[in-house]
Design a protein around this motif. Structure first.
Motif, PDB file in Angstrom:
ATOM      1  N   VAL A  68       0.840  -1.205   0.000  1.00  0.00           N
ATOM      2  CA  VAL A  68       0.000   0.000   0.000  1.00  0.00           C
ATOM      3  C   VAL A  68       0.872   1.251   0.000  1.00  0.00           C
ATOM      4  O   VAL A  68       0.670   2.184  -0.797  1.00  0.00           O
ATOM      5  CB  VAL A  68      -0.966  -0.007   1.197  1.00  0.00           C
ATOM      6  N   TRP A  69       1.866   1.287   0.902  1.00  0.00           N
ATOM      7  CA  TRP A  69       2.754   2.452   0.963  1.00  0.00           C
ATOM      8  C   TRP A  69       3.486   2.651  -0.363  1.00  0.00           C
ATOM      9  O   TRP A  69       3.587   3.776  -0.879  1.00  0.00           O
ATOM     10  CB  TRP A  69       3.769   2.297   2.087  1.00  0.00           C
ATOM     11  N   ALA A  70       3.972   1.546  -0.918  1.00  0.00           N
ATOM     12  CA  ALA A  70       4.749   1.634  -2.155  1.00  0.00           C
ATOM     13  C   ALA A  70       3.923   2.191  -3.308  1.00  0.00           C
ATOM     14  O   ALA A  70       4.452   2.863  -4.202  1.00  0.00           O
ATOM     15  CB  ALA A  70       5.306   0.263  -2.526  1.00  0.00           C
ATOM     16  N   ALA A  71       2.630   1.913  -3.298  1.00  0.00           N
ATOM     17  CA  ALA A  71       1.753   2.358  -4.380  1.00  0.00           C
ATOM     18  C   ALA A  71       1.194   3.750  -4.150  1.00  0.00           C
ATOM     19  O   ALA A  71       0.477   4.271  -5.005  1.00  0.00           O
ATOM     20  CB  ALA A  71       0.604   1.372  -4.550  1.00  0.00           C
ATOM     21  N   GLY A  72       1.504   4.351  -3.009  1.00  0.00           N
ATOM     22  CA  GLY A  72       1.043   5.714  -2.757  1.00  0.00           C
ATOM     23  C   GLY A  72      -0.213   5.812  -1.933  1.00  0.00           C
ATOM     24  O   GLY A  72      -0.887   6.855  -1.943  1.00  0.00           O
ATOM     25  N   GLY A  73      -0.554   4.763  -1.188  1.00  0.00           N
ATOM     26  CA  GLY A  73      -1.692   4.802  -0.288  1.00  0.00           C
ATOM     27  C   GLY A  73      -1.248   4.833   1.155  1.00  0.00           C
ATOM     28  O   GLY A  73      -0.062   4.733   1.469  1.00  0.00           O
ATOM     29  N   VAL A  74      -2.207   4.993   2.049  1.00  0.00           N
ATOM     30  CA  VAL A  74      -1.928   4.978   3.489  1.00  0.00           C
ATOM     31  C   VAL A  74      -2.698   3.812   4.103  1.00  0.00           C
ATOM     32  O   VAL A  74      -3.940   3.792   4.059  1.00  0.00           O
ATOM     33  CB  VAL A  74      -2.349   6.299   4.159  1.00  0.00           C
ATOM     34  N   PRO A  75      -2.000   2.810   4.683  1.00  0.00           N
ATOM     35  CA  PRO A  75      -2.682   1.654   5.259  1.00  0.00           C
ATOM     36  C   PRO A  75      -3.128   1.902   6.694  1.00  0.00           C
ATOM     37  O   PRO A  75      -2.399   2.487   7.497  1.00  0.00           O
ATOM     38  CB  PRO A  75      -1.604   0.564   5.216  1.00  0.00           C
ATOM     39  N   PHE A  76      -4.336   1.442   7.006  1.00  0.00           N
ATOM     40  CA  PHE A  76      -4.860   1.495   8.372  1.00  0.00           C
ATOM     41  C   PHE A  76      -5.401   0.114   8.717  1.00  0.00           C
ATOM     42  O   PHE A  76      -6.418  -0.325   8.175  1.00  0.00           O
ATOM     43  CB  PHE A  76      -5.984   2.530   8.492  1.00  0.00           C
TER      44      PHE A  76
END
Length: 558
Positions: A68-76
């Motif tokens: 998720v981080w690598a693709a430009g998102g923020v994981p919760f």
């Protein structure tokens, strides 16, 4: 400050002068202002310290987060419950197993809507958890990917592969004196060797296959084993892919059509899927307004070849299945029976996935021309004993028991039946009737695995079993479940008396109580419903709102 110039749901939380409190909380959690412009991805983690299928999931989730981080998102990440049916067997806990499906789906909905996630990656495995994931995905209709936890490696004992259900059968052998308690203890130490769902085509792995067949996992996910590196890579790829799906505006409803569900049923039938698929697939389809019936299963199973024979129906393991090519190879072998134009969350069509698939072992995954049978794993029986249907895994029934007639041995709970079986009070040729174990009467529709395993262990191969409860995917033999209507609501199964003749005819799809209509009418007049077994808490509410097994045992909305 930034403006709401992109269509992320999460902007409901972070955009606007009046959202300062929310932004302050997120900064407190470590987010930068720039992070708040990125899609928020909820990661459902069903990690559980008392669950072999889930105790490895924190590691799997770490790889999802990385993606998720690598693709430009923020994981919760957030958690929900996960019952292990193995621990719930043969006790009150099993009454809570099927009802837990609704709790899981509801909890995912509540968290996702409450925190306004833009997309979901759902990480978990086992019997009720994967169906609950799929129900939640269908209900929310947000970008979502499932990462199934994966099977455990097969257990090895005395040079042979085993699965955990065989311990219950071994207990019956100890009862008969052909196996020692010491051998049973040795076996116990071998049959659950790694993290993962039980190494058989039970409900857990059947529903993982269904999730992949529906197009809601990355290719190969269903059979990628819990302890393998490929599972970690699939997890990371899923985390990466979900951000793309959010940015594309993907909606599960775009692929969850009636034909998609039909294809998933065909794949499940081709691999010897569990009878519980008849509960779960209709419940998932219901969330998108599609009605799937037992008749649909019967029709689709009758025209789908049986290609993969895995424990408990055969001797192959899930590892054999994975090594042979897994779900993509099965779908390739099914050929024109599957709609190859369908899109999946991977961004590939089914046809593009199957074009790259290879059947690496045509004995494990057979071709249509060399199928074990020209019919799939399940059959739906009807008759006066089950006017709305009953389900049997026909591929796990010995040919000599496909048609059977015998005297009823009647029990009002599985516990009573197990005492009789283990006490040597059941004879070859009998038909055991276990009732008041349906969704309402159970409540919760318990699995009858202890009873069916004892039948195998006690070498009662010529005994039938009929119940308004259900079975584990580990069950084999002439055992028929999901009898509808159930006893608790006045079904004919509640009128069966000791010694009545029952006819089981699987080829003709018949299940008949051989008693005259006049006699049944007389019995009906004197029938009284059993007192509810549970009178408080969740199960008391559940029994008032749950639908019949033939509908999928989901909760009514009104």
């Amino acid at each position: 400050m930034f403006t709401k110039d992109r269509k992320y749901r999460s902007y409901d939380v972070v955009v606007g002068m009046d959202r300062g409190g929310q932004r302050a909380h997120l900064k407190n959690l470590g987010l930068l202002t720039e992070d708040m412009k990125k899609p928020f991805i909820g990661i459902v983690n069903t990690y559980n310290e008392m669950h072999p299928g889930h105790f490895h999931l924190n590691e799997i989730v770490k790889h999802v987060r990385d993606g998720v981080w690598a693709a430009g998102g923020v994981p919760f990440e957030f958690g929900t419950i996960s019952i292990c049916d193995g621990f719930a067997q043969a006790n009150l806990g099993m009454c809570y197993a099927l009802p837990s499906r609704e709790v899981i789906a509801d909890s995912i909905e509540v968290m996702t809507e409450g925190h306004r996630y833009d997309g979901l990656v759902l990480v978990g495995g086992c019997d009720k958890i994967v169906p609950a994931f799929l129900m939640a995905i269908a209900r929310l209709d947000l970008p979502a990917i499932v990462v199934t936890g994966g099977p455990m490696l097969p257990g090895r004992y005395k040079g042979k592969d085993y699965a955990t259900y065989e311990l219950k059968e071994a207990a019956g052998k100890v009862q008969r004196g052909i196996m020692s308690e010491k051998e049973l203890e040795e076996m116990e130490g071998c049959l659950s060797p790694t993290a993962g769902s039980c190494s058989m085509m039970g409900t857990a792995n059947s529903m993982s296959v269904v999730a992949e067949a529906l197009g809601l996992t990355m290719p190969g996910c269903a059979t990628a084993h819990a302890v393998e590196g490929i599972k970690r890579r699939i997890a990371k790829a899923s985390g990466y892919k979900i951000v793309e799906l959010v940015n594309r505006g993907f909606r599960p409803s775009s692929i969850l059509t009636r034909e998609t569900f039909f294809d998933a049923i065909k794949v499940a039938m081709a691999v010897g899927g569990s009878t519980n698929t008849v509960l779960h697939i209709p419940a998932i389809a219901h969330e998108v307004g599609i009605k799937i019936t037992p008749e649909d299963f019967e029709r689709l199973s009758s025209c789908t070849p049986y290609l993969v024979k895995i424990k408990p129906s055969g001797q192959h393991t899930l590892k054999d299945f994975e090594d042979a090519g897994g779900v993509p190879a099965v779908m390739r072998e099914l050929g024109d029976l599957i709609d190859v134009s369908r899109m999946t969350v991977s961004g590939l069509t089914v046809g593009e996935i199957t074009a790259e698939a290879k059947n690496k072992n045509s004995e494990v995954i057979r071709t249509i021309t060399n199928a074990y049978s020209n019919q799939g794993s399940l059959a739906v029986l009807k008759g006066n004993l089950a006017s709305k249907g009953a389900v049997v895994k026909q591929t796990a029934v010995h040919p000599t028991m496909l048609k059977h007639r015998g005297p009823a041995r009647v029990f009002n709970s599985e516990d009573e039946a197990v005492i009789a079986i283990s006490g040597g009070k059941i004879n070859q040729g009998d038909v055991i009737v276990i009732r008041y174990e349906g969704p309402i009467g159970g409540p919760g529709m318990r699995e009858m695995l202890t009873a069916t395993s004892y039948l195998v262990g006690m070498d009662l191969a010529n005994v039938g079993l009929v119940t308004d409860g259900r079975f584990s995917g580990a069950t084999r033999g002439p055992v028929i479940g999901h009898v509808s209507p159930e006893a608790a609501i006045g079904g004919i199964i509640g009128l069966v008396e000791e010694g009545d003749e029952i006819l089981i005819d699987i080829p003709q799809r018949r299940l008949e109580l051989l008693v005259s209509d006049e006699e049944l009418e007389r019995r009906q007049k004197s029938w009284k419903a059993e007192e509810p077994k549970i009178k408080k808490g969740y199960l008391q509410r559940y029994m008032h709102w749950v639908t019949s097994a033939d509908d999928g045992a989901f909760l009514k909305s009104e």
